[in-house]
Design a protein around this motif. Structure first.
Motif, PDB file in Angstrom:
ATOM      1  N   ASP A  69       3.151   8.238  -7.932  1.00  0.00           N
ATOM      2  CA  ASP A  69       4.187   8.675  -8.862  1.00  0.00           C
ATOM      3  C   ASP A  69       4.130   7.907 -10.186  1.00  0.00           C
ATOM      4  O   ASP A  69       3.832   6.722 -10.199  1.00  0.00           O
ATOM      5  N   HIS A  70       4.453   8.600 -11.235  1.00  0.00           N
ATOM      6  CA  HIS A  70       4.664   7.958 -12.533  1.00  0.00           C
ATOM      7  C   HIS A  70       5.859   8.625 -13.193  1.00  0.00           C
ATOM      8  O   HIS A  70       6.283   9.704 -12.768  1.00  0.00           O
ATOM      9  N   THR A  71       6.373   7.982 -14.234  1.00  0.00           N
ATOM     10  CA  THR A  71       7.438   8.630 -14.988  1.00  0.00           C
ATOM     11  C   THR A  71       7.047   8.717 -16.453  1.00  0.00           C
ATOM     12  O   THR A  71       6.152   8.016 -16.921  1.00  0.00           O
ATOM     13  N   MET A 117       1.957   1.453 -19.204  1.00  0.00           N
ATOM     14  CA  MET A 117       1.626   2.811 -19.658  1.00  0.00           C
ATOM     15  C   MET A 117       2.613   3.171 -20.761  1.00  0.00           C
ATOM     16  O   MET A 117       3.813   3.266 -20.514  1.00  0.00           O
TER      17      MET A 117
HETATM   18 CU    CU Z   1       3.270   4.822 -13.628  1.00  0.00          CU
END
Ligand code: CU
Ligand code: C2O
Ligand code: CU
Length: 601
Positions: A69-71, A117
């Motif tokens: 998962d990333h946001t 990121m």
């Molecule tokens: Cu992430």
């Protein structure tokens, strides 16, 4: 302006987003859409699209080609602290990023799990809309009540806490009815007994309190599975505040829950407080004191519209022949829990009225996951004089200070000449260049500088820093931090390849010996490793002399991917089991913990 439609090279896959690139002249009424691409191994490479442009009537999407998962979350927030946009993108998904309503402008975004990121969103158009704003810092900072007696009683109970400036109180689990609990303040060398009474709701179960940084007997160490405080019962923890017959250094400790598998939940719910151990010899240093000595517990939480804690989703534990692993979308390495709002001493975005003098700030990051890179908005430095475990030999002038979970720094800030100005303590994107996880950006609190005032304080050039253990020539044990995958998508964080087992001692240490330990991060995330029981000197970071601010005593170290440290301490006074673990509390709960057993030779 550059063309708005984005051409993307993702790792191992080229993706063309949108149609032919229009010239900026004929953008006309055509909405400009864009896509933020999260490539494989995004933790290492960041977003594939670092800069995207979308028009006010366009659609912004995010696609996750990675396996975790990333946001996509804006740095900027509204006045209430909510990010202007945020979306969590599971692996393989494409989701819309809610950007309708933003004013034209440039917005930084980041991943809340991997804040290294980062990218920029450019919104074009001529309609109005929202832009980010600093919080209004409406609430006054609360400095927790101090308790100073030899016998301290902390009743754990549910209580309403004024976290947000308006609306309902936030129901939390507290030590003594406040979050943070009272600050215990004691002269070093004076035994302090803390009696904890568990009046939490029955569903909270048994608890366990750890005085982080202190040296004390094994049964008072906040053991995760025994010596617990059962519902309705009490337990007294005994802290002599001595080490090997001598008074401990003056310190800035903190206490918090340490219950097996529930440390993250219990800390999120509020079981946290600070402790200051005073060394009377510090008096003659003329450091700022009294109201100009302020402990700041920085933490974060997510709240719903009624100001209640949003309980983070947890992975499912699986027991297999006595070994633990986790499964589900929140299993390691997806188990970090960032919070939406940064709180200081339990309040969202508070302010503190200060005189135009020097202040001593004791900074603690008590969050379970995020790291903060703290800096002052007016560019003035922070002068670090100590760690959590004592003073440094020399003050160190730092433009910013990176603190991960449980790390502390004692600093002097100087407000001279700033009468009438406001200075914001901010967490900036991590300033040192590394492959690490990154710091969480955001405003923390505001200092409102009022009047000039007499100031007898100073910053000594030399500080009485605690004695360091001799450095053994050879490493006596190397600890490896890892991430392990089992069958059926199970995973666990590991130390030396194994998940925590309360019945297993991983290393035996002879009482009275000096150990030199090496700790290596074999994972691709940053961890903050904490060693219980002793206060340690740092001999090497990545094979080199550590930076000046890491040359005092420490108990928690940052380890970026691939990094290693070597530390040394003498084991004195107590035999028995003690822990070491990652202080990202979900990592700790999900296996990244081990034990050493101190034994009589
Ligand atoms: Cu992430
Ligand atoms: Cu602050 Cu073992 O913890
Ligand atoms: Cu960790």
């Amino acid at each position: 302006m550059r063309a708005a439609v984005t051409l993307v090279m993702a790792v191992g896959l080229s993706v063309v987003v949108g149609g032919p690139v229009p010239a900026s002249a004929d953008l006309g009424d055509t909405p400009v859409n864009a896509t933020i691409v999260i490539p494989r191994d995004a933790m290492d490479h960041g977003y594939a699209t670092r800069r995207v442009t979308v028009s006010q009537d366009g659609v912004l999407s995010a696609v996750n080609l990675d396996s975790i998962d990333h946001t996509v979350t804006s740095d900027a927030t509204d006045a209430g602290g909510t990010p202007l946009f945020s979306v969590r993108v599971p692996p393989g998904s494409t989701l819309s990023v809610p950007v309708a309503g933003l004013a034209a402008g440039t917005y930084w975004f980041h991943c809340t799990f991997h804040p290294s990121m980062r990218g920029q969103l450019i919104v074009t158009g001529s309609r109005g809309g929202t832009t980010g704003t600093l919080p209004s810092f409406d609430q006054a900072l609360v400095v927790p009540r101090q308790v100073a007696g030899r016998h301290v009683r902390l009743v754990q109970r549910r209580a309403g806490v004024r976290v947000m400036p308006a609306g309902p109180l936030t129901r939390m689990w507290t030590y003594g009815g406040t979050y943070p609990g009272p600050t215990i303040r004691r002269p070093t060398g004076h035994e302090t007994d803390v009696t904890v009474v568990n009046r939490l709701p029955r569903s909270a179960g048994s608890t366990s309190m750890h005085l982080h940084g202190d040296h004390h007997a094994s049964q008072y160490d906040g053991q995760p599975t025994h010596s617990l405080v059962r519902h309705g019962r009490t337990r007294t923890y005994r802290y002599p505040l001595t080490d090997d017959g001598r008074a401990e250094p003056g310190s800035f400790f903190w206490y918090h829950d340490h219950r097996m598998d529930r440390t993250s939940r219990n800390n999120w719910n509020g079981l946290q407080g600070m402790m200051i151990v005073d060394d009377p010899a510090e008096k003659r240093l003329r450091l700022p004191h009294g109201r100009r000595d302020v402990p700041l517990m920085i933490s974060e939480r997510s709240l719903d519209a009624q100001n209640q804690l949003i309980h983070p989703a947890m992975p499912t534990m699986v027991m297999d022949h006595g070994a633990m692993s986790w499964t589900g979308p929140h299993a390691p390495p997806n188990d970090g829990i960032p919070g939406e709002r940064i709180l200081v001493n339990g309040r969202y975005a508070p302010h503190l009225d200060v005189s135009a003098t020097r202040y001593r700030l004791r900074l603690l990051n008590s969050s379970g996951f995020s790291m903060y890179d703290l800096a002052l908005s007016n560019g003035r430095p922070l002068v670090q004089i100590g760690t959590g475990d004592g003073l440094l030999r020399h003050p160190v002038v730092r433009p910013d200070i990176l603190l991960g979970p449980s790390q502390r720094a004692q600093v002097i800030v100087d407000f001279h000449g700033l009468e009438g100005q406001n200075v914001v303590l901010t967490s900036i994107p991590r300033a040192d260049a590394t492959s690490g996880t990154g710091s969480r950006p955001g405003a923390v609190m505001e200092f409102r500088v009022r009047h000039a005032a007499p100031d007898r304080s100073r910053i000594p050039t030399q500080l009485p820093s605690p004695a360091l253990a001799p450095a053994p020539r050879h490493v006596t044990h190397t600890w490896h931090l890892g991430l392990a995958h089992g069958p059926h998508g199970r995973s666990y964080w590991s130390i030396d390849g194994k998940a925590f087992d309360p019945h297993r001692a991983d290393v035996t240490v002879p009482l009275g010996s000096v150990r030199r330990w090496r700790i290596v991060n074999d994972t691709r995330l940053t961890h903050f490793v904490h060693l219980h029981e002793e206060q340690w000197r740092t001999l090497l970071r990545d094979g080199r002399r550590p930076p000046p601010w890491e040359r005092g005593l420490e108990d928690t170290w940052r380890l970026d991917p691939g990094e290693s440290i070597e530390v040394a301490a003498r084991f004195s006074d107590y035999t028995g089991l003690f822990m070491l673990h990652c202080h990202m509390l979900d990592h700790e709960d999900h296996g990244m913990m081990a034990q050493f057993d101190v034994v009589r030779r």
